[in-house]
Design a protein around this motif. Sequence first.
Motif, PDB file in Angstrom:
ATOM      1  N   MET A   1       0.835  -1.190   0.000  1.00  0.00           N
ATOM      2  CA  MET A   1       0.000   0.000   0.000  1.00  0.00           C
ATOM      3  C   MET A   1       0.874   1.246   0.000  1.00  0.00           C
ATOM      4  O   MET A   1       1.854   1.317   0.720  1.00  0.00           O
ATOM      5  CB  MET A   1      -0.899   0.000   1.240  1.00  0.00           C
ATOM      6  N   LYS A   2       0.485   2.214  -0.835  1.00  0.00           N
ATOM      7  CA  LYS A   2       1.232   3.469  -0.909  1.00  0.00           C
ATOM      8  C   LYS A   2       0.400   4.592  -0.305  1.00  0.00           C
ATOM      9  O   LYS A   2      -0.756   4.807  -0.703  1.00  0.00           O
ATOM     10  CB  LYS A   2       1.581   3.805  -2.360  1.00  0.00           C
ATOM     11  N   LEU A   3       0.990   5.320   0.633  1.00  0.00           N
ATOM     12  CA  LEU A   3       0.339   6.450   1.274  1.00  0.00           C
ATOM     13  C   LEU A   3       1.000   7.730   0.786  1.00  0.00           C
ATOM     14  O   LEU A   3       2.232   7.796   0.684  1.00  0.00           O
ATOM     15  CB  LEU A   3       0.456   6.357   2.793  1.00  0.00           C
ATOM     16  N   ILE A   4       0.181   8.733   0.493  1.00  0.00           N
ATOM     17  CA  ILE A   4       0.729  10.022   0.071  1.00  0.00           C
ATOM     18  C   ILE A   4       0.065  11.144   0.863  1.00  0.00           C
ATOM     19  O   ILE A   4      -1.050  11.012   1.362  1.00  0.00           O
ATOM     20  CB  ILE A   4       0.552  10.273  -1.445  1.00  0.00           C
ATOM     21  N   ARG A   5       0.777  12.240   0.936  1.00  0.00           N
ATOM     22  CA  ARG A   5       0.257  13.465   1.539  1.00  0.00           C
ATOM     23  C   ARG A   5       0.199  14.493   0.418  1.00  0.00           C
ATOM     24  O   ARG A   5       1.152  14.621  -0.365  1.00  0.00           O
ATOM     25  CB  ARG A   5       1.183  13.917   2.673  1.00  0.00           C
ATOM     26  N   PHE A   6      -0.880  15.252   0.349  1.00  0.00           N
ATOM     27  CA  PHE A   6      -1.086  16.096  -0.825  1.00  0.00           C
ATOM     28  C   PHE A   6      -1.965  17.285  -0.489  1.00  0.00           C
ATOM     29  O   PHE A   6      -2.591  17.349   0.579  1.00  0.00           O
ATOM     30  CB  PHE A   6      -1.746  15.272  -1.944  1.00  0.00           C
ATOM     31  N   GLU A   7      -1.999  18.229  -1.416  1.00  0.00           N
ATOM     32  CA  GLU A   7      -2.984  19.300  -1.355  1.00  0.00           C
ATOM     33  C   GLU A   7      -3.602  19.468  -2.731  1.00  0.00           C
ATOM     34  O   GLU A   7      -2.950  19.253  -3.764  1.00  0.00           O
ATOM     35  CB  GLU A   7      -2.360  20.609  -0.868  1.00  0.00           C
ATOM     36  N   SER A   8      -4.896  19.825  -2.753  1.00  0.00           N
ATOM     37  CA  SER A   8      -5.626  19.923  -4.006  1.00  0.00           C
ATOM     38  C   SER A   8      -5.215  21.163  -4.775  1.00  0.00           C
ATOM     39  O   SER A   8      -4.967  22.220  -4.209  1.00  0.00           O
ATOM     40  CB  SER A   8      -7.127  19.947  -3.731  1.00  0.00           C
ATOM     41  N   LEU A   9      -5.169  21.030  -6.091  1.00  0.00           N
ATOM     42  CA  LEU A   9      -4.892  22.171  -6.964  1.00  0.00           C
ATOM     43  C   LEU A   9      -6.169  22.777  -7.529  1.00  0.00           C
ATOM     44  O   LEU A   9      -6.129  23.847  -8.143  1.00  0.00           O
ATOM     45  CB  LEU A   9      -4.006  21.722  -8.140  1.00  0.00           C
ATOM     46  N   LEU A  11      -9.600  22.475  -5.780  1.00  0.00           N
ATOM     47  CA  LEU A  11     -10.733  22.622  -4.863  1.00  0.00           C
ATOM     48  C   LEU A  11     -10.516  23.696  -3.811  1.00  0.00           C
ATOM     49  O   LEU A  11     -11.161  23.696  -2.772  1.00  0.00           O
ATOM     50  CB  LEU A  11     -11.021  21.277  -4.175  1.00  0.00           C
ATOM     51  N   GLY A  12      -9.602  24.606  -4.063  1.00  0.00           N
ATOM     52  CA  GLY A  12      -9.350  25.645  -3.086  1.00  0.00           C
ATOM     53  C   GLY A  12      -8.441  25.151  -1.978  1.00  0.00           C
ATOM     54  O   GLY A  12      -7.940  24.028  -2.000  1.00  0.00           O
ATOM     55  N   ASN A  13      -8.260  25.972  -0.985  1.00  0.00           N
ATOM     56  CA  ASN A  13      -7.315  25.665   0.093  1.00  0.00           C
ATOM     57  C   ASN A  13      -7.961  24.755   1.130  1.00  0.00           C
ATOM     58  O   ASN A  13      -8.637  25.206   2.044  1.00  0.00           O
ATOM     59  CB  ASN A  13      -6.828  26.961   0.743  1.00  0.00           C
ATOM     60  N   GLN A  14      -7.748  23.456   0.993  1.00  0.00           N
ATOM     61  CA  GLN A  14      -8.230  22.488   1.967  1.00  0.00           C
ATOM     62  C   GLN A  14      -7.117  22.016   2.896  1.00  0.00           C
ATOM     63  O   GLN A  14      -7.340  21.180   3.757  1.00  0.00           O
ATOM     64  CB  GLN A  14      -8.848  21.281   1.252  1.00  0.00           C
ATOM     65  N   GLY A  15      -5.923  22.538   2.687  1.00  0.00           N
ATOM     66  CA  GLY A  15      -4.808  22.132   3.514  1.00  0.00           C
ATOM     67  C   GLY A  15      -4.265  20.771   3.122  1.00  0.00           C
ATOM     68  O   GLY A  15      -4.691  20.147   2.147  1.00  0.00           O
ATOM     69  N   ALA A  16      -3.309  20.296   3.908  1.00  0.00           N
ATOM     70  CA  ALA A  16      -2.679  19.002   3.645  1.00  0.00           C
ATOM     71  C   ALA A  16      -3.644  17.875   3.980  1.00  0.00           C
ATOM     72  O   ALA A  16      -4.314  17.892   5.016  1.00  0.00           O
ATOM     73  CB  ALA A  16      -1.403  18.865   4.457  1.00  0.00           C
ATOM     74  N   ARG A  17      -3.708  16.887   3.093  1.00  0.00           N
ATOM     75  CA  ARG A  17      -4.564  15.733   3.284  1.00  0.00           C
ATOM     76  C   ARG A  17      -3.745  14.469   3.004  1.00  0.00           C
ATOM     77  O   ARG A  17      -2.679  14.517   2.396  1.00  0.00           O
ATOM     78  CB  ARG A  17      -5.781  15.806   2.357  1.00  0.00           C
ATOM     79  N   TRP A  18      -4.293  13.332   3.434  1.00  0.00           N
ATOM     80  CA  TRP A  18      -3.644  12.045   3.221  1.00  0.00           C
ATOM     81  C   TRP A  18      -4.538  11.134   2.395  1.00  0.00           C
ATOM     82  O   TRP A  18      -5.769  11.261   2.417  1.00  0.00           O
ATOM     83  CB  TRP A  18      -3.348  11.366   4.561  1.00  0.00           C
ATOM     84  N   GLY A  19      -3.917  10.199   1.701  1.00  0.00           N
ATOM     85  CA  GLY A  19      -4.685   9.237   0.937  1.00  0.00           C
ATOM     86  C   GLY A  19      -3.858   8.023   0.577  1.00  0.00           C
ATOM     87  O   GLY A  19      -2.633   7.995   0.754  1.00  0.00           O
TER      88      GLY A  19
END
Length: 253
Positions: A1-9, A11-19
């Motif tokens: 399983m690969k986990l990443i941390r990201f921010e949307s380009l 959907l506006g500023n939602q901050g750092a998220r994980w997936g």
Amino acid sequence: MKLIRFESLVLGNQGARWGRLEGERIHVTAGMGGELSSETVALGSVRLLAPATHGKIVCVGRNYLGHIREMGHGEALPREPGLFLKGANTLSPSGGSVAYPDWTDNLHFEGELALVIAQTARNLSPVEVSAAVLGYTCAIDLSARDKQQSDLQWFRAKSADGFCPLGPSLVTQFDPTDVRLQTRVGGETRQDARTSSMIFDVTQILTYVTRYVTLERGDVVLTGTPSGVGPLQRGDRIEVEIDGLDILSTTIV
């Protein structure tokens, strides 16, 4: 399983998220390594961030004999891991860039295997180590060699902004015992070694570190660099490739 941390380009500023990354889709999770939500987003619609929280970065120095030799420290093996810290401000994402500071003229790369901690860890026993690791990734320990000679605690030499590119993903099922590590600068291979050449393996490192320091969820541990380190120039693109992990890249600007 690969986990990443990201921010949307998009959907506006939602901050750092994980997936969790599956192909070209990200399945959003409730935090780092958390439960899956019903939301998915396209990989192409996000900007990747360093896959760690802003905690401690514990680093092991002189963990490959070849690197000990090339740095002029002879043939004697260390009796225990040599540790130093990098600040959370050093984290930078794969695919990004790091500015060459104007206060050094001897910036070096060091490609390394890194891991991110899954849970609070104190006085780990060897059998507890695997559960304490959330996942493995690639890292670059950028180092200002001239300041490393003059700093009392390697503060500037190791902890300037952006001096720890990390990522791009965390791989949760990974055996770090004997994998190939390569570092390329401008497409030319500069480091090529196997993690089986480490003086202290991951289990020894984590049991040692947690005798003295409590590691928290999201902290990062760098396991040391093999021989082949060297200077960088503005415009250089560095890649760290470790078998079984995604390739980390960064550009010096």
